[in-house]
Design an enzyme around this catalytic site. Sequence first.
Site, PDB file in Angstrom:
ATOM      1  N   ASP B  52      37.516  36.647  37.664  1.00 17.42           N
ATOM      2  CA  ASP B  52      38.771  37.516  36.988  1.00 17.42           C
ATOM      3  C   ASP B  52      39.919  36.597  37.409  1.00 17.42           C
ATOM      4  O   ASP B  52      39.816  35.887  38.423  1.00 17.42           O
ATOM      5  CB  ASP B  52      38.699  38.691  37.689  1.00 17.42           C
ATOM      6  CG  ASP B  52      37.544  39.597  36.949  1.00 17.42           C
ATOM      7  OD1 ASP B  52      37.252  39.311  35.659  1.00 17.42           O
ATOM      8  OD2 ASP B  52      37.099  40.649  37.597  1.00 17.42           O
ATOM      9  N   TYR B 110      30.313  36.359  48.546  1.00 16.75           N
ATOM     10  CA  TYR B 110      31.825  36.787  48.087  1.00 16.75           C
ATOM     11  C   TYR B 110      32.493  37.007  49.319  1.00 16.75           C
ATOM     12  O   TYR B 110      31.717  37.769  50.345  1.00 16.75           O
ATOM     13  CB  TYR B 110      31.987  37.811  47.150  1.00 16.75           C
ATOM     14  CG  TYR B 110      31.742  37.040  45.658  1.00 16.75           C
ATOM     15  CD1 TYR B 110      32.913  36.883  44.927  1.00 16.75           C
ATOM     16  CD2 TYR B 110      30.359  37.358  45.152  1.00 16.75           C
ATOM     17  CE1 TYR B 110      32.632  36.329  43.678  1.00 16.75           C
ATOM     18  CE2 TYR B 110      30.332  36.866  43.680  1.00 16.75           C
ATOM     19  CZ  TYR B 110      31.341  36.539  43.103  1.00 16.75           C
ATOM     20  OH  TYR B 110      31.222  35.968  41.777  1.00 16.75           O
TER      21      TYR B 110
END
Lengths: 244, 244
Positions: B52, B110
């Site tokens: 994103d 992540y």
Amino acid sequence: MRHLLLTLRYRGTNYHGFQVQQNALSVAQVVQDAVEAVFGARLDVKGCSRTDAGVHANRFALALRTESGIPCDAVVRAMNVRLPEDIAVTGCREVPEEFHPRYSCTGKRYLYKIYNSPVRDPFLSGLALHWKYPLDENAMDAAARQFIGTHDFAAFCSAGGSVEDTVRTITAASVAREGALVTFSVTGSGFLYNMVRIMTGTLLEVSRGALAPSDIPRILAGRDRAAAGPTAPPHGLYLDAVFY
Amino acid sequence: MRHLLLTLRYRGTNYHGFQVQQNALSVAQVVQDAVEAVFGARLDVKGCSRTDAGVHANRFALALRTESGIPCDAVVRAMNVRLPEDIAVTGCREVPEEFHPRYSCTGKRYLYKIYNSPVRDPFLSGLALHWKYPLDENAMDAAARQFIGTHDFAAFCSAGGSVEDTVRTITAASVAREGALVTFSVTGSGFLYNMVRIMTGTLLEVSRGALAPSDIPRILAGRDRAAAGPTAPPHGLYLDAVFY
């Protein structure tokens, strides 16, 4: 009249140094705008030093005088609401009337950060000098320690400095590696114009073998700027501490 | 035809994610410009994931096909000369014809970084979520560990994701503090749209006592997005590793 000492932390990338300048955004100007919003008046702010464009501060001190009774912790919160993300007020305390952030200062510590890796780190853009070739941090450390003591640092001062007396006392100087990050740390009573950046440029000459650690006393004694290394770029430099 | 896998590191602040988009600068577009300069042709690049806007990558993988014989180490150097400072190519190797950076991927890790301090850090602007109030990293860690295993993560998926199967396997999940930095680390076979950011928002709800670590299994079982916490903002998120 209250006399307040504020400590700041700022990323210098977007500013032309601390001091207010014509036609260039300075940290002082942005701080004065926030001060005006918080205190309701455009107050004069006095900084502990001028920093060059692109130079950062982990700890910078500035003083202002105000009749306002706003408590110190509220000053910190209110200033941080109004300051941009790259400047933060980290503390506020009252100081005596005769205090001066520059002349009352007994010493400062600077860091110069070098990212030593073949490939640059996108997260250190503007925050450390990128050096592609291997650095000899042991030779740099040996050379840095030669700066310790009271010396005439005329060879480590750029033209444009206004001082006549170029004697300064360095109390600590060293180079250390943490992974790919090589940091020069230097503490002293005071610093000449571009002194830490010229020291760093000289340490880089030592790393590549163009100078030896034992050349530093000779360069100091010669008082010749041309004998020292080049001025390292501003973006690796951090004012790390101001002592009172 | 050679098939090259390039690893990237990038600061996502100035980009609208990896994937090429109309009317918005993407990492892929900037990489394709550099590829065109280095390889002499506008080549298609395939990324390991969409990220994103504002999300960072310590390690991102992309593949391209070329007839060029330029050696891998020269690709790295030439790409880095042409890329902007906030993107770096960190490696290049040849992969088999059938390799796909997205579908050959066996897992990803992540990180979500939270700067937990009353005053923001100007050097972490855009690089970590600033959280002013005390965080209970032990409760967050206990909650994070509830994500480990194979579960239906429908409650941790934003509308807009196109997948039908919302079952994923998480192999590691934990929260640790280092000074003021609290980091959520999560490794899994695959992730749904906004999954790590919703997990993080849920851990923040656990920290403030609105949810307990023991609520996580119930939220997973309910498959209701509204039962999980809010989606944490993108700028604390890092794609940290891609496994093949």
